[in-house]
Write a protein that holds these residues in place. Structure first.
Motif, PDB file in Angstrom:
ATOM      1  N   ASP A 145       0.855  -1.193   0.000  1.00  0.00           N
ATOM      2  CA  ASP A 145       0.000   0.000   0.000  1.00  0.00           C
ATOM      3  C   ASP A 145       0.891   1.242   0.000  1.00  0.00           C
ATOM      4  N   ALA A 146       0.884   1.991  -1.100  1.00  0.00           N
ATOM      5  CA  ALA A 146       1.751   3.159  -1.240  1.00  0.00           C
ATOM      6  C   ALA A 146       1.435   4.236  -0.200  1.00  0.00           C
ATOM      7  N   ALA A 147       0.170   4.373   0.172  1.00  0.00           N
ATOM      8  CA  ALA A 147      -0.208   5.387   1.154  1.00  0.00           C
ATOM      9  C   ALA A 147       0.390   5.071   2.518  1.00  0.00           C
ATOM     10  N   GLN A 148       0.398   3.795   2.886  1.00  0.00           N
ATOM     11  CA  GLN A 148       0.997   3.400   4.161  1.00  0.00           C
ATOM     12  C   GLN A 148       2.515   3.567   4.126  1.00  0.00           C
ATOM     13  N   ALA A 149       3.104   3.345   2.961  1.00  0.00           N
ATOM     14  CA  ALA A 149       4.543   3.562   2.818  1.00  0.00           C
ATOM     15  C   ALA A 149       4.889   5.029   3.082  1.00  0.00           C
ATOM     16  N   GLU A 150       4.088   5.931   2.538  1.00  0.00           N
ATOM     17  CA  GLU A 150       4.341   7.365   2.698  1.00  0.00           C
ATOM     18  C   GLU A 150       4.225   7.777   4.166  1.00  0.00           C
ATOM     19  N   LEU A 151       3.173   7.319   4.854  1.00  0.00           N
ATOM     20  CA  LEU A 151       2.977   7.683   6.256  1.00  0.00           C
ATOM     21  C   LEU A 151       4.056   7.081   7.144  1.00  0.00           C
ATOM     22  N   THR A 152       4.361   5.815   6.926  1.00  0.00           N
ATOM     23  CA  THR A 152       5.380   5.147   7.737  1.00  0.00           C
ATOM     24  C   THR A 152       6.733   5.818   7.563  1.00  0.00           C
ATOM     25  N   LYS A 153       7.089   6.101   6.335  1.00  0.00           N
ATOM     26  CA  LYS A 153       8.364   6.750   6.039  1.00  0.00           C
ATOM     27  C   LYS A 153       8.471   8.091   6.746  1.00  0.00           C
ATOM     28  N   ALA A 154       7.430   8.890   6.680  1.00  0.00           N
ATOM     29  CA  ALA A 154       7.450  10.209   7.314  1.00  0.00           C
ATOM     30  C   ALA A 154       7.554  10.092   8.834  1.00  0.00           C
ATOM     31  N   TYR A 155       6.817   9.143   9.421  1.00  0.00           N
ATOM     32  CA  TYR A 155       6.830   8.985  10.871  1.00  0.00           C
ATOM     33  C   TYR A 155       8.203   8.511  11.357  1.00  0.00           C
ATOM     34  N   LEU A 156       8.787   7.555  10.658  1.00  0.00           N
ATOM     35  CA  LEU A 156      10.110   7.067  11.057  1.00  0.00           C
ATOM     36  C   LEU A 156      11.175   8.136  10.865  1.00  0.00           C
ATOM     37  N   GLU A 157      11.051   8.938   9.815  1.00  0.00           N
ATOM     38  CA  GLU A 157      11.986  10.055   9.622  1.00  0.00           C
ATOM     39  C   GLU A 157      11.966  10.990  10.819  1.00  0.00           C
ATOM     40  N   TYR A 158      10.761  11.249  11.332  1.00  0.00           N
ATOM     41  CA  TYR A 158      10.661  12.122  12.508  1.00  0.00           C
ATOM     42  C   TYR A 158      11.282  11.469  13.742  1.00  0.00           C
ATOM     43  N   ILE A 159      10.998  10.199  13.958  1.00  0.00           N
ATOM     44  CA  ILE A 159      11.496   9.519  15.155  1.00  0.00           C
ATOM     45  C   ILE A 159      13.019   9.530  15.227  1.00  0.00           C
ATOM     46  N   ILE A 160      13.688   9.278  14.106  1.00  0.00           N
ATOM     47  CA  ILE A 160      15.152   9.202  14.145  1.00  0.00           C
ATOM     48  C   ILE A 160      15.816  10.574  14.040  1.00  0.00           C
ATOM     49  N   SER A 161      15.036  11.604  13.767  1.00  0.00           N
ATOM     50  CA  SER A 161      15.608  12.952  13.672  1.00  0.00           C
ATOM     51  C   SER A 161      16.139  13.414  15.019  1.00  0.00           C
ATOM     52  N   ASP A 162      16.954  14.434  14.997  1.00  0.00           N
ATOM     53  CA  ASP A 162      17.483  14.980  16.247  1.00  0.00           C
ATOM     54  C   ASP A 162      16.350  15.436  17.155  1.00  0.00           C
ATOM     55  N   GLU A 163      15.338  16.063  16.562  1.00  0.00           N
ATOM     56  CA  GLU A 163      14.194  16.518  17.359  1.00  0.00           C
ATOM     57  C   GLU A 163      13.474  15.343  18.015  1.00  0.00           C
ATOM     58  N   GLY A 164      13.225  14.288  17.225  1.00  0.00           N
ATOM     59  CA  GLY A 164      12.533  13.122  17.758  1.00  0.00           C
ATOM     60  C   GLY A 164      13.318  12.412  18.839  1.00  0.00           C
ATOM     61  N   GLN A 165      14.626  12.273  18.627  1.00  0.00           N
ATOM     62  CA  GLN A 165      15.469  11.595  19.613  1.00  0.00           C
ATOM     63  C   GLN A 165      15.615  12.410  20.898  1.00  0.00           C
ATOM     64  N   GLN A 166      15.720  13.715  20.774  1.00  0.00           N
ATOM     65  CA  GLN A 166      15.820  14.556  21.964  1.00  0.00           C
ATOM     66  C   GLN A 166      14.503  14.561  22.741  1.00  0.00           C
ATOM     67  N   LEU A 167      13.402  14.512  22.024  1.00  0.00           N
ATOM     68  CA  LEU A 167      12.098  14.465  22.682  1.00  0.00           C
ATOM     69  C   LEU A 167      11.953  13.180  23.496  1.00  0.00           C
ATOM     70  N   ALA A 168      12.389  12.059  22.918  1.00  0.00           N
ATOM     71  CA  ALA A 168      12.327  10.790  23.638  1.00  0.00           C
ATOM     72  C   ALA A 168      13.246  10.800  24.852  1.00  0.00           C
ATOM     73  N   ALA A 169      14.401  11.417  24.697  1.00  0.00           N
ATOM     74  CA  ALA A 169      15.322  11.520  25.837  1.00  0.00           C
ATOM     75  C   ALA A 169      14.696  12.320  26.973  1.00  0.00           C
ATOM     76  N   GLU A 170      13.992  13.376  26.610  1.00  0.00           N
ATOM     77  CA  GLU A 170      13.354  14.235  27.611  1.00  0.00           C
ATOM     78  C   GLU A 170      12.167  13.556  28.273  1.00  0.00           C
ATOM     79  N   LYS A 171      11.344  12.882  27.491  1.00  0.00           N
ATOM     80  CA  LYS A 171      10.104  12.315  28.013  1.00  0.00           C
ATOM     81  C   LYS A 171      10.262  10.898  28.556  1.00  0.00           C
ATOM     82  N   ALA A 172      11.256  10.161  28.041  1.00  0.00           N
ATOM     83  CA  ALA A 172      11.368   8.744  28.411  1.00  0.00           C
ATOM     84  C   ALA A 172      12.741   8.360  28.945  1.00  0.00           C
ATOM     85  N   GLY A 173      13.691   9.292  28.960  1.00  0.00           N
ATOM     86  CA  GLY A 173      15.009   8.990  29.506  1.00  0.00           C
ATOM     87  C   GLY A 173      15.857   8.090  28.630  1.00  0.00           C
TER      88      GLY A 173
END
Length: 367
Positions: A319-347
């Protein structure tokens, strides 16, 4: 999305995911509604994930931030446990999974991932790195020093009292009670359990003679479901000991583990140190970044009971639509912003620059 067609596997995922998504959506209703650099988001739809409860705090933060930037997207993540998450992903009831272990070689060889184009393989990103804390509940005691053999003997049922000489000898000046030990373990198939038993098998092989497994291998002890269940059992018990992602340890007592000649308390920095010192698993695809941890390391400053929780996705989606959403979400998670947010909220420990570059290339190739 019609969840009924996925059957019993999806049923596990739906109940918790809707609650988590609802909470995150409420948090995400405020703030900017634009994507990166102020560009309005064009993404829309629902993205379903399930898996590791260790990621719950981080996922809540990631979901809220991602939905704020992409207001037409709903992300649902059910922290049902790693085993349930992998099963849900295999069945095609979710577009991504969270798992406290990577898929095994033989599981990947079966190539039965329903959401993925056959023969294209999977992406496994070590996006959430955290120490696993050995937690306990003893009045007036906040920390204890224990070596690997002692930890193994406690969970194996060979050490049954808190004033056992093996514990007393490592904790000079601590008044340990003549109290029975109740060891608590996960009741479900858990990546946290697999990481702990992998450590015990590697660091205390003369005591812990069972192989690493996500299912608790022996009958000794009290079983509790998911991370929250273990936390509750240890918190509400007397003389209890268990294990959980360190972000959930709260006010419980924690163990400093002996590494070489020193006792190392858990920390994000110590967890990151052992990950950076460990190689990738050999023979995997380019997007599969499974790591082979050196649990028996004696290097100074490393904490060996570490959890690497993976985000697992398809290299190529049906499903191409799921590929687009998954790709965008994972890009955010591994970004500096996403990783710093996890460090702040989850240690958690942010991934290194080298690991980010590899993960970024893997996500960019998703289609």
């Amino acid at each position: 999305m019609n969840f009924k067609r996925y059957g019993s596997v999806a049923a596990i995922a739906v109940a918790g995911s809707l609650l988590l998504a609802s909470c995150a959506a409420n948090e995400g209703d405020t703030g900017s509604s634009t994507g990166d650099e102020g560009t309005p988001s064009t993404l829309s739809g629902t993205l379903v994930g399930a898996g590791a409860s260790s990621q719950q705090s981080a996922q809540e933060a990631w979901v809220a931030a991602f939905q704020t930037a992409n207001p037409d997207v709903t992300v649902e993540y059910d922290p049902a446990g790693s085993g349930a998450g992998r099963d849900t992903f295999i069945a095609g009831a979710s577009s991504f999974a969270g798992s406290d272990r990577a898929f095994k070689d033989e599981e990947i060889a079966e190539d039965n991932f329903a959401s993925c184009v056959p023969g294209t393989g999977i992406v496994e990103l070590p996006a959430y790195i955290s120490p696993i804390a050995i937690i306990f509940n003893l009045d007036g005691i906040a920390t204890l020093n224990l070596d690997a053999d002692t930890v193994a003997n406690i969970f194996a049922g060979n050490i049954t009292k808190w004033n056992d000489p093996a514990i007393v000898s490592q904790n000079e000046g601590v008044e340990l009670p003549d109290l029975a030990i109740t060891a608590v373990h996960r009741a479900d198939d858990s990546g946290t359990t697999e990481n702990l038993t992998d450590y015990l098998a590697a660091a205390a092989p003369s005591v812990w003679t069972w192989e690493a497994d996500g299912v608790w291998p022996i009958e000794h002890g009290e079983a509790a479901p998911q991370t929250s269940g273990v936390i509750d059992a240890v918190t509400n018990g007397t003389g209890t000991i268990g294990y959980a992602d360190a972000s959930r340890a709260g006010d419980l007592g924690t163990v400093a583990v002996k590494v070489g000649d020193e006792y190392v308390p858990y920390s994000a920095e110590a967890a990151a140190a052992i990950v950076d010192a460990s190689p990738l698993v050999e023979g995997r695809g380019e997007g599969d970044l499974a790591i082979e941890l050196d649990r028996a390391s004696t290097e100074s400053g490393v904490y060996p009971i570490v959890l690497i929780s993976y985000l697992i996705a398809c290299n190529e989606y049906e499903d191409a639509a799921q590929a687009e959403l998954t790709k965008a979400y994972l890009e955010y998670i591994i970004s500096d912003e996403g990783q710093q947010l996890a460090a702040e909220k989850a240690g958690s420990a942010p991934i290194s620059k080298t690991l980010f570059e590899k993960a970024s290339a893997a996500v960019a190739a998703i289609k």
